[in-house]
Design a protein around this motif. Structure first.
Motif, PDB file in Angstrom:
ATOM      1  N   ALA A 143     -10.766  14.922   2.557  1.00 17.53           N
ATOM      2  CA  ALA A 143     -10.527  13.480   2.653  1.00 17.53           C
ATOM      3  C   ALA A 143     -10.394  13.014   4.096  1.00 17.53           C
ATOM      4  O   ALA A 143     -10.569  11.826   4.379  1.00 17.53           O
ATOM      5  N   LEU A 144     -10.089  13.915   5.014  1.00 19.33           N
ATOM      6  CA  LEU A 144      -9.991  13.543   6.423  1.00 19.33           C
ATOM      7  C   LEU A 144     -11.358  13.489   7.104  1.00 19.33           C
ATOM      8  O   LEU A 144     -11.460  13.049   8.251  1.00 19.33           O
ATOM      9  N   ILE A 200      -0.212  10.618   6.173  1.00 24.35           N
ATOM     10  CA  ILE A 200      -0.076  11.681   5.179  1.00 24.35           C
ATOM     11  C   ILE A 200       1.296  12.333   5.324  1.00 24.35           C
ATOM     12  O   ILE A 200       1.632  12.877   6.387  1.00 24.35           O
ATOM     13  N   PRO A 201       2.126  12.283   4.296  1.00 24.44           N
ATOM     14  CA  PRO A 201       3.471  12.852   4.395  1.00 24.44           C
ATOM     15  C   PRO A 201       3.434  14.348   4.689  1.00 24.44           C
ATOM     16  O   PRO A 201       2.526  15.071   4.251  1.00 24.44           O
ATOM     17  N   ALA A 202       4.401  14.811   5.414  1.00 22.60           N
ATOM     18  CA  ALA A 202       4.507  16.239   5.711  1.00 22.60           C
ATOM     19  C   ALA A 202       4.616  17.030   4.419  1.00 22.60           C
ATOM     20  O   ALA A 202       5.352  16.662   3.507  1.00 22.60           O
ATOM     21  N   GLY A 203       3.835  18.088   4.333  1.00 22.61           N
ATOM     22  CA  GLY A 203       3.880  18.949   3.162  1.00 22.61           C
ATOM     23  C   GLY A 203       3.115  18.436   1.964  1.00 22.61           C
ATOM     24  O   GLY A 203       3.159  19.049   0.887  1.00 22.61           O
ATOM     25  N   ALA A 204       2.397  17.308   2.117  1.00 24.48           N
ATOM     26  CA  ALA A 204       1.659  16.735   0.983  1.00 24.48           C
ATOM     27  C   ALA A 204       0.495  17.644   0.598  1.00 24.48           C
ATOM     28  O   ALA A 204      -0.160  18.242   1.459  1.00 24.48           O
ATOM     29  N   HIS A 205       0.248  17.736  -0.697  1.00 20.74           N
ATOM     30  CA  HIS A 205      -0.907  18.483  -1.200  1.00 20.74           C
ATOM     31  C   HIS A 205      -2.046  17.487  -1.413  1.00 20.74           C
ATOM     32  O   HIS A 205      -1.920  16.554  -2.203  1.00 20.74           O
ATOM     33  N   ALA A 255       0.850  -1.194   0.000  1.00 19.52           N
ATOM     34  CA  ALA A 255       0.000   0.000   0.000  1.00 19.52           C
ATOM     35  C   ALA A 255       0.882   1.239   0.000  1.00 19.52           C
ATOM     36  O   ALA A 255       1.618   1.477   0.951  1.00 19.52           O
ATOM     37  N   HIS A 256       0.805   2.023  -1.074  1.00 21.02           N
ATOM     38  CA  HIS A 256       1.792   3.083  -1.246  1.00 21.02           C
ATOM     39  C   HIS A 256       1.208   4.495  -1.202  1.00 21.02           C
ATOM     40  O   HIS A 256       1.866   5.451  -1.612  1.00 21.02           O
ATOM     41  N   ASN A 257      -0.002   4.633  -0.695  1.00 23.19           N
ATOM     42  CA  ASN A 257      -0.544   5.971  -0.461  1.00 23.19           C
ATOM     43  C   ASN A 257      -1.543   5.872   0.692  1.00 23.19           C
ATOM     44  O   ASN A 257      -1.949   4.771   1.093  1.00 23.19           O
ATOM     45  N   PRO A 258      -1.939   7.008   1.286  1.00 20.94           N
ATOM     46  CA  PRO A 258      -2.799   6.953   2.472  1.00 20.94           C
ATOM     47  C   PRO A 258      -4.132   6.253   2.248  1.00 20.94           C
ATOM     48  O   PRO A 258      -4.617   5.552   3.139  1.00 20.94           O
ATOM     49  N   LEU A 259      -4.729   6.415   1.060  1.00 24.72           N
ATOM     50  CA  LEU A 259      -5.997   5.729   0.786  1.00 24.72           C
ATOM     51  C   LEU A 259      -5.793   4.217   0.798  1.00 24.72           C
ATOM     52  O   LEU A 259      -6.561   3.472   1.421  1.00 24.72           O
ATOM     53  N   MET A 260      -4.746   3.746   0.123  1.00 25.68           N
ATOM     54  CA  MET A 260      -4.487   2.308   0.095  1.00 25.68           C
ATOM     55  C   MET A 260      -4.157   1.776   1.483  1.00 25.68           C
ATOM     56  O   MET A 260      -4.525   0.645   1.829  1.00 25.68           O
ATOM     57  N   GLN A 261      -3.478   2.566   2.290  1.00 23.98           N
ATOM     58  CA  GLN A 261      -3.152   2.126   3.648  1.00 23.98           C
ATOM     59  C   GLN A 261      -4.426   1.969   4.478  1.00 23.98           C
ATOM     60  O   GLN A 261      -4.569   1.006   5.238  1.00 23.98           O
ATOM     61  N   ALA A 262      -5.362   2.910   4.318  1.00 19.96           N
ATOM     62  CA  ALA A 262      -6.633   2.800   5.033  1.00 19.96           C
ATOM     63  C   ALA A 262      -7.424   1.589   4.543  1.00 19.96           C
ATOM     64  O   ALA A 262      -7.987   0.824   5.348  1.00 19.96           O
ATOM     65  N   GLU A 263      -7.467   1.408   3.230  1.00 21.83           N
ATOM     66  CA  GLU A 263      -8.173   0.256   2.646  1.00 21.83           C
ATOM     67  C   GLU A 263      -7.553  -1.051   3.120  1.00 21.83           C
ATOM     68  O   GLU A 263      -8.248  -2.003   3.498  1.00 21.83           O
ATOM     69  N   GLN A 264      -6.233  -1.127   3.123  1.00 21.71           N
ATOM     70  CA  GLN A 264      -5.561  -2.366   3.483  1.00 21.71           C
ATOM     71  C   GLN A 264      -5.756  -2.706   4.954  1.00 21.71           C
ATOM     72  O   GLN A 264      -5.922  -3.885   5.304  1.00 21.71           O
ATOM     73  N   ARG A 265      -5.743  -1.726   5.833  1.00 19.49           N
ATOM     74  CA  ARG A 265      -5.991  -2.015   7.251  1.00 19.49           C
ATOM     75  C   ARG A 265      -7.362  -2.668   7.426  1.00 19.49           C
ATOM     76  O   ARG A 265      -7.515  -3.623   8.205  1.00 19.49           O
ATOM     77  N   ALA A 266      -8.346  -2.149   6.715  1.00 18.35           N
ATOM     78  CA  ALA A 266      -9.693  -2.721   6.816  1.00 18.35           C
ATOM     79  C   ALA A 266      -9.736  -4.130   6.227  1.00 18.35           C
ATOM     80  O   ALA A 266     -10.315  -5.052   6.826  1.00 18.35           O
ATOM     81  N   MET A 267      -9.122  -4.325   5.076  1.00 18.98           N
ATOM     82  CA  MET A 267      -9.123  -5.640   4.436  1.00 18.98           C
ATOM     83  C   MET A 267      -8.401  -6.675   5.296  1.00 18.98           C
ATOM     84  O   MET A 267      -8.889  -7.801   5.493  1.00 18.98           O
ATOM     85  N   LEU A 268      -7.234  -6.316   5.820  1.00 19.97           N
ATOM     86  CA  LEU A 268      -6.475  -7.270   6.627  1.00 19.97           C
ATOM     87  C   LEU A 268      -7.166  -7.563   7.955  1.00 19.97           C
ATOM     88  O   LEU A 268      -7.001  -8.648   8.520  1.00 19.97           O
ATOM     89  N   GLY A 269      -7.955  -6.608   8.431  1.00 25.45           N
ATOM     90  CA  GLY A 269      -8.729  -6.861   9.640  1.00 25.45           C
ATOM     91  C   GLY A 269      -9.801  -7.921   9.423  1.00 25.45           C
ATOM     92  O   GLY A 269     -10.215  -8.592  10.375  1.00 25.45           O
ATOM     93  N   LEU A 270     -10.249  -8.081   8.189  1.00 27.28           N
ATOM     94  CA  LEU A 270     -11.248  -9.101   7.849  1.00 27.28           C
ATOM     95  C   LEU A 270     -10.610 -10.404   7.373  1.00 27.28           C
ATOM     96  O   LEU A 270     -11.282 -11.431   7.319  1.00 27.28           O
TER      97      LEU A 270
END
Length: 230
Positions: free
Chosen positions: A215-216, A205-210, A24-39
């Motif tokens: 989304a939050l 979310i990386p520091a300084g990211a646009h 998972a290489h971006n914040p959306l994918m990280q959120a999605e993956q946490r949910a998927m792996l929890g199931l």
């Protein structure tokens, strides 16, 4: 900023594959993956796992780490399959990789104890056809874990965008509402066991990211645990 060209999935992933990591290489994918792996069951010992739309192989790696006996990955893109082959070889992982579409999986009826389909169905307009094929490939009593970008993101104008070389592109995406999932599952004989709507973790979310600060405040993915009853 001008909107990037929106490409069909096969064309987009042919360009994206060489730089697409198996995690998972971006914040959306990280959120999605946490949910998927929890199931995802903690132990998949002895089970056959299908990753439909496997991309570079991230969920195949997780399945193997949890003890899956057989793992098969199917993807539309030969370039992404080659990327997965490279990533899995580096991890000394043995899987079956096959080219195919989500509506015509090269998998025998009832082969999978568990089918995973992560962030793929939005690439198709026909959700029902995709779920019918996933059901066919899953044994009676088997489980399906599916995710997609939350439809609210589409309403807010988010794109599944990427860079290839110096150029910016986006992948075509069709939003599917929860009501669409509910109707499609009822039509094809899948029961909905759980529904998750993960939010971004600000720490990702990386520091300084646009990024769109809205989304939050909203869910960024729709994650479903389904079951083939018969």
């Amino acid at each position: 900023m001008a909107r990037p060209p929106i490409l069909p999935p096969a064309e987009a992933y042919a360009l994206w594959a060489s730089s697409y990591p198996a995690h998972a290489h971006n914040p959306l994918m990280q959120a999605e993956q946490r949910a998927m792996l929890g199931l995802l069951p903690e132990s998949l010992h002895g089970q056959a796992v299908l990753d439909a739309g496997c991309g570079s192989g991230r969920y195949m790696l997780h399945a193997l780490q949890r003890g899956a006996a057989r793992v098969a990955g199917v993807d539309l893109s030969p370039e992404m399959l080659e990327r997965a082959r490279t990533e899995l070889a580096a991890a000394n992982a043995e899987v079956e990789l096959r080219q195919g579409t989500l509506t015509a999986l090269p998998i025998a009826d009832g082969w999978a104890d568990l089918a995973i389909c992560g962030l793929v169905v939005g690439h198709l307009e026909d959700l029902r056809a995709a779920l019918a094929e996933l059901r066919r490939a899953t044994r009676p009593g088997g489980v399906l874990l599916c995710s997609d970008v939350h439809p609210i993101g589409h309403a807010l104008g988010w794109l599944r965008d990427f860079k290839a070389g110096e150029k910016h592109y986006a992948v075509r995406h069709t939003p599917h509402l929860y009501s669409d999932w509910h109707a499609a599952c009822a039509d094809v004989g899948l029961s909905i066991q759980r529904v998750l709507e993960p939010m971004l973790d600000p720490a990702d979310i990386p520091a300084g990211a646009h990024f769109d600060e809205r989304a939050l405040q909203v869910p960024v993915a729709l994650v479903l645990q389904l079951r083939r009853e018969t």
